[in-house]
Enzyme design. Structure first.
Site, PDB file in Angstrom:
ATOM      1  N   ASP A 446      72.636  18.811  70.245  1.00 62.34           N
ATOM      2  CA  ASP A 446      72.556  17.901  71.383  1.00 62.34           C
ATOM      3  C   ASP A 446      71.490  16.845  71.158  1.00 62.34           C
ATOM      4  O   ASP A 446      71.673  15.680  71.477  1.00 62.34           O
ATOM      5  CB  ASP A 446      72.253  18.689  72.673  1.00 62.34           C
ATOM      6  N   ARG A 450      63.217  17.726  70.762  1.00 60.46           N
ATOM      7  CA  ARG A 450      62.483  18.594  71.672  1.00 60.46           C
ATOM      8  C   ARG A 450      62.758  20.067  71.349  1.00 60.46           C
ATOM      9  O   ARG A 450      63.389  20.398  70.331  1.00 60.46           O
ATOM     10  CB  ARG A 450      62.853  18.272  73.121  1.00 60.46           C
ATOM     11  N   ASP A 451      62.304  20.933  72.232  1.00 60.61           N
ATOM     12  CA  ASP A 451      62.449  22.374  72.012  1.00 60.61           C
ATOM     13  C   ASP A 451      63.854  22.831  72.401  1.00 60.61           C
ATOM     14  O   ASP A 451      64.022  23.721  73.230  1.00 60.61           O
ATOM     15  CB  ASP A 451      61.379  23.140  72.801  1.00 60.61           C
ATOM     16  N   GLU A 452      64.844  22.238  71.774  1.00 63.11           N
ATOM     17  CA  GLU A 452      66.240  22.589  72.054  1.00 63.11           C
ATOM     18  C   GLU A 452      67.028  22.490  70.755  1.00 63.11           C
ATOM     19  O   GLU A 452      67.192  23.463  70.054  1.00 63.11           O
ATOM     20  CB  GLU A 452      66.798  21.650  73.133  1.00 63.11           C
ATOM     21  N   ASP A 459      78.902  18.701  74.386  1.00 65.65           N
ATOM     22  CA  ASP A 459      78.550  17.443  73.733  1.00 65.65           C
ATOM     23  C   ASP A 459      79.492  17.172  72.568  1.00 65.65           C
ATOM     24  O   ASP A 459      79.994  16.053  72.392  1.00 65.65           O
ATOM     25  CB  ASP A 459      77.110  17.504  73.211  1.00 65.65           C
ATOM     26  N   TRP A 517      82.667  22.724  78.185  1.00 66.75           N
ATOM     27  CA  TRP A 517      81.845  23.309  77.130  1.00 66.75           C
ATOM     28  C   TRP A 517      82.679  24.358  76.384  1.00 66.75           C
ATOM     29  O   TRP A 517      82.890  24.243  75.175  1.00 66.75           O
ATOM     30  CB  TRP A 517      80.560  23.883  77.734  1.00 66.75           C
ATOM     31  N   GLU A 730      70.260  10.333  76.127  1.00 69.89           N
ATOM     32  CA  GLU A 730      70.829  11.442  76.891  1.00 69.89           C
ATOM     33  C   GLU A 730      71.187  11.013  78.305  1.00 69.89           C
ATOM     34  O   GLU A 730      72.255  11.339  78.826  1.00 69.89           O
ATOM     35  CB  GLU A 730      69.821  12.588  76.953  1.00 69.89           C
ATOM     36  N   HIS A 751      70.993  11.307  71.747  1.00 71.44           N
ATOM     37  CA  HIS A 751      72.002  12.231  72.263  1.00 71.44           C
ATOM     38  C   HIS A 751      73.354  11.527  72.110  1.00 71.44           C
ATOM     39  O   HIS A 751      73.583  10.512  72.752  1.00 71.44           O
ATOM     40  CB  HIS A 751      71.738  12.467  73.761  1.00 71.44           C
TER      41      HIS A 751
END
Length: 927
Positions: A446, A450-452, A459, A517, A730, A751
């Protein structure tokens, strides 16, 4: 007879970058270049040097392997020549080396190894062993993988240029092994095989806020073995990881993680060698170490470097380096400094108040730290990556000329290009490309900063058509789909929202995971079949496709509707509050039921293609039942959606849920009206955005789609471009008009999901699309936008280069198309034939003249007429900016630009003198 046609390329399976294949029966694809108009293949001959086989049909893409299967370790050279329908014949192609890149059954003996007594979790390590070669070697292949990532070396030399290998997979069910030819690195006598290993995705902590935990394991592990073939014809396995290997935890990589970044101490050399741990350092539930399979997708590599384009002095007195492009990778810094000097690099995508904007990183430190050796050092993180345009380096004075940004992504082949006469649209498209590059890194993520950085399925499913045009994504997405099916198999058919399933407690408990999703299970294989003609991926994923819709059926019941469940809906609709991104205008039940009906239809169509006639009938009936239920529940007889929202109309139209012609016309007209009422500003999130321009175009409202595309006000596709964006954001307003970062907790500047509009640019604005699977038949149907003077798209199809260009020349539009050999094209251009063959074609036509816009009656003009007349709209806001600047944003954002409302209603409580100026300005501008 030999004609002028020639075989330009020959490929085995899905990769261009290696001779190694992951299957004993790799499919073969070849492209023909020919000056002969209408060239079509009638048959082809293939040879592997021992046998020649004739293929008596015209197919030249993903043709079944016609020879005896390859054995492990076997290499063959394949050539092809093609015969045309007019009797011509090409020369034999250049030979293609095809080498089995996998191991024989029972050959894999390597065991996981690592530090036996680590000092802390996720501690990087160096592992090694020694082996002897006492005879001449003709071939040495290194097979290796890791629970984590690794960089193997043979006798101190890197085994390959790949980075972050073997990447991220569903670790408890699937590991990918690398196959590397290291013949040139070995020598007679004593040899060393070593590797530096780090935890990366395997030891990362996943979750949100403070609720994060390691999922897979606590320490990285390395698995490897050598297959050595000697000059006498014998072969043996050497240096297999297990007993006899050593490990050291004092190498130059001190700590490393995907989110934290990396710390290197370049003074250190591994020296504290002890016997290696044998066995995985796995957490409960992840103890299984699957038998590795050969790689089917390209690996991650360094693909480009970018120099510093500007240096910025911050308000706090620091220096920031600007690379001019938001990218994914890491810094490479060349310097010499005193031993032990600590150099720290921080990364950010944007600046806020002149400093690095670090808040969007959340809990990701994303910091590269280096302790200098005292010699000439080249500083570059090895096992982490960062999403950034800006970097700040502290600890030493840096010459910007000695710093580069190293761009990383999965090394796919570029296949698609697009350009127009409008630099803003071209920049938007370039932003889409860069967004894909940064987020197609081992898996489709995605975001990269960051912390992802997770493989969010929603997506990817909306972006898959765009991705398949821009890059050869077949192998990359085929690999990811294998993980999807394996993770799905552990959730009773429900598809986790991220693949690999790093968030086990999110989205799949108590029923099917959210619509759009989970539907990646059906959408992505369908796209790969449509865009590449890849029937094998459809067959491989068919059970997964069917299991997904069956899981939804169990959750939804027999009504045909999927309603009343937790959904993510039209995620990040711009109307949603920053902290509640799922609160879209469209009812999430409409989104869920629409996707349910479409996925049922996609399963039915896949069954038909694969010859599963009973399933095709069953799921076809279910799809029709669901479609009828959708219409009965959510569509009025007069053609209005129960949710009067752009995404609702786009779903009903583009998923073909409404088939009645009169209802479709009414829905299309209402969609255009709603888009206008919103001021031609975006009113869709992840689900509606890929559909809205197609829905408008197909409903006869290309002008509205054009206005939506060209809008620069917030929210719109071009608003970020006007703010200097170099990737897709995003949120539509990740950066607010005042230059501050959106206050939402979730704000990324890289994103790709909202960039899915690029597929419409390719297919509609330029006019190049597939009309049959794999572009065996093209569709050439440009729809020139009034504001553009030209547009073009070029795509490297499985059969060769196809392109469409249109240019305005005076009153005419000139369309030029190139159709690759062995294909045909449907044409939708005024005055052109309906079907053409291979070759270059040109058509000219005179479009209908634009209607003359009438004069508008000032304040009494309908709001719809004002916004539809650029002269009036510009006059309105230029006048307000001059005489009542405080009213500009309120009128712009708060007006419903409808047909039955005069302009005066948008200016209530405005002083008479201002009204008079506006009235005069509108009348004068439109006279």
């Amino acid at each position: 007879m030999t004609d002028a046609a020639r075989i330009s390329t020959l490929r085995a399976e899905l990769r261009d970058d290696t001779a190694f294949v992951a299957t004993p029966t790799p499919r073969l694809s070849w492209k023909v270049e020919s000056p002969i108009t209408g060239w079509l293949q009638e048959s082809a001959e293939l040879t592997d040097g021992t046998r020649t086989v004739t293929i008596d049909d015209g197919e030249s893409a993903l043709v079944a392997w016609p020879f005896e299967p390859l054995h492990a370790g076997e290499t063959r050279e394949v050539r092809v020549r093609a015969r045309s329908t007019d009797g011509g014949e090409t020369e034999w192609s250049e030979p293609l080396r095809v080498e089995a890149g996998y191991l024989a059954e029972g050959e894999w003996v390597a065991q996981p190894i690592g530090l036996a007594d680590p000092e802390r979790d996720a501690q990087p390590a160096v592992v090694r062993t020694f082996f002897e070669l006492d005879r001449p070697v003709v071939r040495a292949l290194l097979f290796w993988t890791a629970l984590g990532v690794a960089e193997p070396e043979v006798n101190g030399a890197p085994a390959s240029a790949d980075v972050l290998s073997p990447g991220w997979t569903a670790y408890r069910d699937r590991l990918v092994h690398e196959t590397v030819d290291v013949t040139a690195l070995v020598h007679a006598g004593r040899n060393e095989l070593s590797a530096t290993i780090a935890g990366a995705w395997y030891t990362e902590k996943y979750g949100f806020f403070v609720f994060t935990n390691r999922l897979y394991g606590t320490q990285p592990s390395f698995l490897a073995q050598l297959r050595v073939t000697y000059a006498d014809g014998s072969s043996e396995t050497l240096a297999a990881t297990g007993e006899g290997w050593e490990a050291a935890g004092d190498g130059p990589v001190v700590d490393s993680g995907i989110y934290p970044g990396e710390h290197q101490d370049l003074r250190r050399t591994a020296s504290a060698w002890t016997p290696a741990r044998v066995g995985a350092a796995a957490l409960p539930g992840y103890e299984n170490v699957p038998l590795p399979e050969a790689r089917v997708a390209p690996p991650v590599r360094r693909v480009e470097t970018l120099p510093v384009v500007d240096t910025i002095t911050t308000p706090s007195g620091g220096t920031i380096l600007d690379f001019g492009q938001n990218l994914v990778g890491r810094l490479q810094i060349r310097l010499r400094g005193e031993a032990g000097t600590r150099v720290v690099a921080r990364h950010a995508e944007v600046l806020e108040d002149g400093e690095l904007a670090l808040r969007p990183l959340r809990n990701a430190a994303a910091t590269a730290t280096f302790d200098l050796s005292g010699n000439d050092d080249v500083l570059e993180s090895r096992f982490s990556f960062y999403g950034f345009r800006y970097a700040q380096i502290t600890g030493v004075d840096i010459d910007p000329a000695e710093v580069e940004a190293v761009v990383l992504h999965t090394d796919m082949t570029r296949t698609g290009w697009f350009e127009t006469s409008d630099p803003l649209i071209d920049r938007l498209h370039e932003n889409v490309v860069w967004g894909m590059r940064g987020n197609f890194l081992s898996i489709p993520t995605d975001c990269p900063q960051r912390d992802e950085r997770l493989g969010w399925t929603g997506d990817l499913q909306v972006f898959a058509p765009t991705a398949s045009f821009l890059y050869d994504s077949d192998g990359f997405l085929t690999s990811w789909l294998r993980d999807l099916a394996l993770e799905q198999g552990r959730h009773d058919g429900s598809v986790p929202v991220v693949i690999p399933a790093a968030l086990p407690s999110f989205g799949a408990a108590g029923g099917a995971s959210p619509a759009a999703w989970g539907d990646a299970a059906t959408v992505v294989p369908t796209v790969l079949f449509e865009r590449y003609g890849d029937r094998a991926v459809l067959a491989a994923q068919y059970a997964s496709m069917r299991d997904w819709v069956d899981a939804v059926r169990r959750d939804a019941g027999d009504s045909g509707l999927w309603a009343g469940r937790m959904q993510l809906g039209d995620w990040l609709d711009p109307a949603a509050p920053p902290e509640k991104p799922g609160e879209a205008k469209v009812d999430s039940d409409i989104v869920a039921s629409a996707y349910f009906a479409r996925s049922l239809r996609q399963v039915a169509e896949a069954a038909r293609v694969l010859g599963f006639d009973e399933d095709a009938a069953t799921y076809g009936d279910l799809a029709e039942h669901s479609r009828l239920a959708f219409v009965a529940e959510y569509v009025t007889p007069a053609g209005r959606m129960m949710s009067d929202a752009v995404t609702a109309y786009a779903l009903a139209l583009e998923f073909d849920l409404v088939t009645d012609a009169a209802q479709r016309r009414a829905l299309g007209d209402r969609l255009a009206a709603v888009v206008r009422e919103s001021g031609y500003r975006i009113a869709t999130g992840f689900v509606g955005t890929p559909l809205v321009t197609d829905a408008l175009t197909n409903a006869g409202h290309l002008d509205a789609a054009e206005r939506l595309l060209l809008q620069t006000e917030c929210p719109s596709w071009l608003y970020p471009v006007t703010q200097g964006a170099t990737t897709v954001w995003e949120r539509w307003d990740s950066l607010l008009p005042d230059g501050t970062v959106n206050p939402g907790e979730m704000t990324s500047f890289n994103h790709y999901a909202l960039g899915a509009v690029a597929d419409w640019l390719h297919r509609t604005v330029a006019g190049l699309a597939p009309a049959a699977p794999g572009y065996r038949r093209l569709r050439i149907a440009p729809r020139p936008l009034q504001a553009l003077g030209r547009a073009s798209a070029r795509h490297e199809t499985p059969y060769g280069t196809a392109s469409v260009t249109w240019v305005r020349e005076g009153a005419e539009i000139v369309v030029t198309a190139v159709v690759p050999a062995n294909t045909t094209a449907e044409v939708s251009v005024p005055g052109a034939p309906d079907l053409v063959g291979a070759g270059r074609h040109e058509w000219r036509y005179t479009p209908e003249p634009l209607a003359v816009r009438p004069a508008l009656p000032g304040l009494e003009a309908a709001l719809a007429d004002v916004i539809d007349d650029p002269r009036a709209y510009r006059a309105l806001f230029e006048t307000l900016a001059e005489v009542a600047p405080d009213r500009v944003e309120a009128v712009r954002a708060g007006t419903l630009w409808g047909t039955g409302r005069p302009l005066s209603t948008a200016l209530m409580f405005t002083p008479p003198e201002v009204l008079a100026r506006v009235d005069e300005a509108i009348r004068t501008a439109t006279a």
